[in-house]
Design an enzyme around this catalytic site. Structure first.
Site, PDB file in Angstrom:
ATOM      1  N   GLY A  84       0.800  -1.228   0.000  1.00 13.48           N
ATOM      2  CA  GLY A  84       0.000   0.000   0.000  1.00 13.48           C
ATOM      3  C   GLY A  84       0.828   1.272   0.000  1.00 13.48           C
ATOM      4  N   CYS A 141      -0.692   3.476  -9.433  1.00 10.67           N
ATOM      5  CA  CYS A 141      -1.495   3.859  -8.267  1.00 10.67           C
ATOM      6  C   CYS A 141      -2.965   4.008  -8.678  1.00 10.67           C
ATOM      7  CB  CYS A 141      -1.002   5.188  -7.712  1.00 10.67           C
ATOM      8  SG  CYS A 141       0.746   5.179  -7.308  1.00 10.67           S
ATOM      9  N   ASN A 203       5.208  -3.056 -13.611  1.00 13.72           N
ATOM     10  CA  ASN A 203       4.889  -3.226 -12.191  1.00 13.72           C
ATOM     11  C   ASN A 203       4.263  -4.623 -11.976  1.00 13.72           C
ATOM     12  OD1 ASN A 203       4.173  -2.519  -9.426  1.00 13.72           O
ATOM     13  ND2 ASN A 203       4.397  -0.401 -10.095  1.00 13.72           N
ATOM     14  N   THR A 204       3.623  -4.824 -10.831  1.00 13.84           N
ATOM     15  CA  THR A 204       3.071  -6.154 -10.499  1.00 13.84           C
ATOM     16  C   THR A 204       1.712  -6.397 -11.160  1.00 13.84           C
ATOM     17  OG1 THR A 204       2.136  -5.165  -8.516  1.00 13.84           O
ATOM     18  CG2 THR A 204       4.210  -6.327  -8.259  1.00 13.84           C
ATOM     19  N   GLY A 228       7.831 -11.724  -9.034  1.00 14.24           N
ATOM     20  CA  GLY A 228       8.739 -12.868  -8.947  1.00 14.24           C
ATOM     21  C   GLY A 228       8.717 -13.719 -10.205  1.00 14.24           C
ATOM     22  N   GLY A 255      10.297 -10.632 -12.469  1.00 17.46           N
ATOM     23  CA  GLY A 255      10.783 -12.010 -12.324  1.00 17.46           C
ATOM     24  C   GLY A 255      12.242 -12.217 -12.671  1.00 17.46           C
ATOM     25  N   GLY A 276      13.505  -7.038  -8.469  1.00 14.92           N
ATOM     26  CA  GLY A 276      12.633  -6.815  -7.321  1.00 14.92           C
ATOM     27  C   GLY A 276      12.645  -7.971  -6.353  1.00 14.92           C
ATOM     28  N   THR A 277      11.709  -8.891  -6.525  1.00 10.22           N
ATOM     29  CA  THR A 277      11.492  -9.993  -5.582  1.00 10.22           C
ATOM     30  C   THR A 277      12.745 -10.832  -5.342  1.00 10.22           C
ATOM     31  OG1 THR A 277       9.189 -10.004  -6.266  1.00 10.22           O
ATOM     32  CG2 THR A 277       9.969 -11.988  -5.182  1.00 10.22           C
TER      33      THR A 277
HETATM   34  C1  LIG Z   1       7.097  -5.743  -1.491  1.00 14.45           C
HETATM   35  C2  LIG Z   1       7.014  -4.973  -2.777  1.00 14.45           C
HETATM   36  C3  LIG Z   1       6.913  -3.579  -2.746  1.00 14.45           C
HETATM   37  C4  LIG Z   1       6.847  -2.850  -3.934  1.00 14.45           C
HETATM   38  N1  LIG Z   1       6.779  -1.475  -3.885  1.00 14.45           N
HETATM   39  C5  LIG Z   1       6.751  -0.764  -5.037  1.00 14.45           C
HETATM   40  C6  LIG Z   1       6.755   0.664  -5.019  1.00 14.45           C
HETATM   41  O1  LIG Z   1       6.797   1.313  -3.965  1.00 14.45           O
HETATM   42  N2  LIG Z   1       6.725   1.304  -6.214  1.00 14.45           N
HETATM   43  C7  LIG Z   1       6.714   0.650  -7.436  1.00 14.45           C
HETATM   44  O2  LIG Z   1       6.712   1.292  -8.489  1.00 14.45           O
HETATM   45  N3  LIG Z   1       6.741  -0.709  -7.469  1.00 14.45           N
HETATM   46  C8  LIG Z   1       6.758  -1.410  -6.323  1.00 14.45           C
HETATM   47  N4  LIG Z   1       6.817  -2.781  -6.366  1.00 14.45           N
HETATM   48  C9  LIG Z   1       6.870  -3.461  -7.687  1.00 14.45           C
HETATM   49  C10 LIG Z   1       8.319  -3.766  -8.074  1.00 14.45           C
HETATM   50  O3  LIG Z   1       9.069  -2.579  -8.192  1.00 14.45           O
HETATM   51  C11 LIG Z   1       8.387  -4.541  -9.413  1.00 14.45           C
HETATM   52  O4  LIG Z   1       7.838  -3.732 -10.437  1.00 14.45           O
HETATM   53  C12 LIG Z   1       7.620  -5.852  -9.364  1.00 14.45           C
HETATM   54  O5  LIG Z   1       7.780  -6.478  -8.105  1.00 14.45           O
HETATM   55  C13 LIG Z   1       8.031  -6.816 -10.479  1.00 14.45           C
HETATM   56  O6  LIG Z   1       9.407  -7.128 -10.404  1.00 14.45           O
HETATM   57  P1  LIG Z   1       9.946  -8.493  -9.662  1.00 14.45           P
HETATM   58  O7  LIG Z   1       9.176  -9.635 -10.239  1.00 14.45           O
HETATM   59  O8  LIG Z   1      11.412  -8.518  -9.973  1.00 14.45           O
HETATM   60  O9  LIG Z   1       9.668  -8.319  -8.205  1.00 14.45           O
HETATM   61  C14 LIG Z   1       6.874  -3.526  -5.188  1.00 14.45           C
HETATM   62  C15 LIG Z   1       6.977  -4.929  -5.223  1.00 14.45           C
HETATM   63  C16 LIG Z   1       7.055  -5.652  -4.045  1.00 14.45           C
HETATM   64  C17 LIG Z   1       7.185  -7.158  -4.121  1.00 14.45           C
END
Ligand SMILES: Cc1cc2nc3c(=O)[nH]c(=O)nc-3n(C[C@H](O)[C@H](O)[C@H](O)COP(=O)(O)O)c2cc1C
Length: 315
Positions: A84, A141, A203-204, A228, A255, A276-277
């Site tokens: 959040g 957002c 993003n996610t 992830g 990922g 990220g993850t």
């Molecule tokens: C715990 C957590 C917090 C995150 N906080 C933010 C954030 O503050 N701002 C943002 O743009 N993305 C945020 N993300 C998304 C990551 O920056 C990234 O885009 C997403 O996790 C996909 O990459 P990954 O698979 O390598 O984790 C967050 C992801 C996770 C898991």
């Protein structure tokens, strides 16, 4: 048993050129953390000055407490989060967080968010006097002025928010896109025409988890973002499509856990990558990628990252 990744980690440096440019931003290598998945306290475990750039957690104008617990849960090959985006506001950010991000001396990208288009513009103005290299605009957002739909799902809103940020800063602006759209090309083009110098994709993915015994959602926020290894194939597809649709560089995200993953994103069209993850599983994930990438590239017979960008052969 020794894995290929282990062998890559101990091989000598083959002299591959890792330097990349994101518009006016010059990076020593293409590897940086994804927003919210790393904090400067990792400096006690890994040499942060070896990364191409640093990216802050998204900050908002004013303080926010974030979502109720639970905020995180593990999923098959990934995780689901609904943190959040708690935010300290500008004062807390400058006092408690910014110095740690500035210390390693690599280009610092500040991630900004807002719950209305105008909030992105106010936070841009509030942080104008700080020392940083670029802004990353997190358009994932919810837009509370439009029923909570992600701002990044509407090309018109993306155009407007990015143009407004670009007009209020003298730093380069990167647009971080949401994957929760049906045509990423339209959103990518909207951000490019509004003046973004690069796109972060992505993003996610929105998801949820259910607690069978309690018969309720696991997350306090009901839904959250999946990240992830589970999202890597979808993120790769988005990077490929977005990079075909625009002339500005794309930063691949989703990922990525190894140098091979990073090279796949570069081949599909990314100029740089965010991790990220993978940082939660291995705090040294990013440094291993910086170490291993030259070996993976040399194995592909390329002498620089630039040579590999977008060279995917699609029949
Ligand atoms: C715990 C957590 C917090 C995150 N906080 C933010 C954030 O503050 N701002 C943002 O743009 N993305 C945020 N993300 C998304 C990551 O920056 C990234 O885009 C997403 O996790 C996909 O990459 P990954 O698979 O390598 O984790 C967050 C992801 C996770 C898991």
């Amino acid at each position: 048993m020794e894995t290929l990744e282990d062998r890559l980690s101990i091989a000598p440096d083959p002299g591959v050129n890792l330097r990349v440019d994101l518009g006016p931003l010059r990076l020593a290598n293409p590897v940086m953390p994804a927003s919210g998945c790393f904090g400067p306290e990792l400096a006690s475990l890994i040499p942060l000055d070896r990364l191409g750039a640093l990216v802050t957690k998204t900050i908002f104008s004013g303080r926010r407490s974030g979502n109720p617990a639970h905020r995180l849960t593990e999923t098959a090959s990934g995780m689901l989060n609904a943190v959040g985006i708690p935010s300290l506001g500008k004062e807390g950010f400058v006092a408690d967080v910014l110095p740690g991000y500035q210390k390693p001396g690599v280009p610092l990208i500040i991630s900004i968010g807002g719950l209305a288009l105008s909030e992105y513009w106010s936070v841009t103005e509030e942080i104008a006097d700080l020392d940083y290299a670029a802004l990353e605009v997190n358009v994932s957002c919810p837009n509370l002025e439009h029923g909570g739909l992600e701002i990044g799902a509407d090309p018109g809103h993306v155009e407007k928010v990015i143009r407004g940020v670009v007009g209020r800063t003298n730093r380069p602006v990167i647009a971080k896109l949401t994957p929760n759209v049906s045509r990423i090309e339209e959103i990518a083009q909207a951000a490019e025409s509004a003046g973004a110098i690069a796109l972060t994709v992505a993003n996610t993915f929105v998801g949820m988890a259910v607690d069978l015994q309690r018969r309720c959602p696991v997350l306090g926020n009901t839904t959250g973002g999946v990240s992830g290894p589970a999202i890597k194939p979808m993120a790769l597809r988005l990077v490929w499509q977005a990079s075909q649709a625009v002339d500005i560089p794309v930063i691949g995200c989703g990922g990525i856990a190894t140098a091979r993953d990073a090279a796949e994103f570069i081949l599909a069209g990314a100029t740089a990558v965010q991790i990220g993850t993978a940082n939660f599983a291995r705090p040294d994930a990013m440094i291993r990628i910086v170490d291993d990438l030259p070996l993976v590239l040399a194995d592909l017979d390329v002498a620089s990252v630039d040579e590999l960008v977008g060279s995917l052969k699609v029949s």
